[in-house]
Design an enzyme around this catalytic site. Sequence first.
Site, PDB file in Angstrom:
ATOM      1  CG  ASN A 176      57.241 -95.257  45.298  1.00  0.00           C
ATOM      2  OD1 ASN A 176      57.774 -95.395  44.203  1.00  0.00           O
ATOM      3  ND2 ASN A 176      57.613 -95.949  46.361  1.00  0.00           N
ATOM      4  CG  ASP A 231      57.231-105.851  46.126  1.00  0.00           C
ATOM      5  OD1 ASP A 231      57.148-105.375  47.270  1.00  0.00           O
ATOM      6  OD2 ASP A 231      58.189-105.621  45.365  1.00  0.00           O
ATOM      7  CB  THR A 262      57.748-102.182  47.764  1.00  0.00           C
ATOM      8  OG1 THR A 262      58.413-103.426  47.964  1.00  0.00           O
ATOM      9  CG2 THR A 262      58.724-101.045  47.976  1.00  0.00           C
ATOM     10  CG  ASP A 319      54.744 -94.730  49.036  1.00  0.00           C
ATOM     11  OD1 ASP A 319      54.555 -94.154  50.126  1.00  0.00           O
ATOM     12  OD2 ASP A 319      55.813 -95.285  48.739  1.00  0.00           O
TER      13      ASP A 319
END
Length: 290
Positions: A42, A237, A239, A243
Amino acid sequence: MRMLNFGSLNIDYVYRVDTFLKPGETKAAKSRAVFAGGKGLNQSLAMAKAGLPVYHAGKVGAEGDYLVDTLQKGGVNTSLIGRSDEPSGHTIIQVDDQGRNCILLFGGANQDIDETYIDEVLASFGQGDYLVLQNEISLVPLIIEKAKAQGLFIILNPSPYTKEILTYPLEFIDMFLLNEIEAEGFTGQTDPRKALDALCTRFPHAHMVLTLGEKGALWGRGTEVLFQKAYPVKAVDTTAAGDTFSGYFIAGLVEGLAVSQSLDLAARAASLCVSRPGAADSIPWRRELG
């Protein structure tokens, strides 16, 4: 100047749920999707999509072509990626109706990094180059020691946090990128500003970037402190948000932007990231930021 990210590559199995599972509970997922991910992958994509030339080092198993292809499509140089007899790393991710996530990680090939491979990777880098590390691969302390001996500028994202990180040669780190949980692990402080102050006192030479999710981010170095607001969006999201923030902040500094400009660039990129599903697929290109 060359940018090396020595990091993880994972296949993410993402399950949408109304709420996270509790111990002993069984429930049906609303959906399942498969994405390329891993904090290393990522962050390489984020830096490349922000405009930096990035080399990625790490290992994948027999099913890892998908991960390598994803990096290549994102503009990352994959010539240093190795192959392992272990299966590729993977995660099981729950994403709830508020866009929050919880992640179960299996290391696989990410834990098959050995000294011979480290030496092969670092042989092409030296003074003036940058190294980005996370804590999802094996032998991170050895990589830090060897990279510092070769004069690299070392950036560490100590995630996932473990107590073993405190035994790493942290005095060699030039920039820390961490969240509230990781900062508390280092300092014992639950208040973000107190945690930042403690980190800056312990590592006065290093950049400290403390991400606070929807509350924004803090940067510190020595006695200097800056706050960066988050740009409010409807979260789908989260996630890869951290990153993305990390990759874009690094890109800004390497390009020569002021810290305040780099923070703002990172915040705008992260806000766009959380408005999309998935990990790698949700990371925006620089041109999308306007």
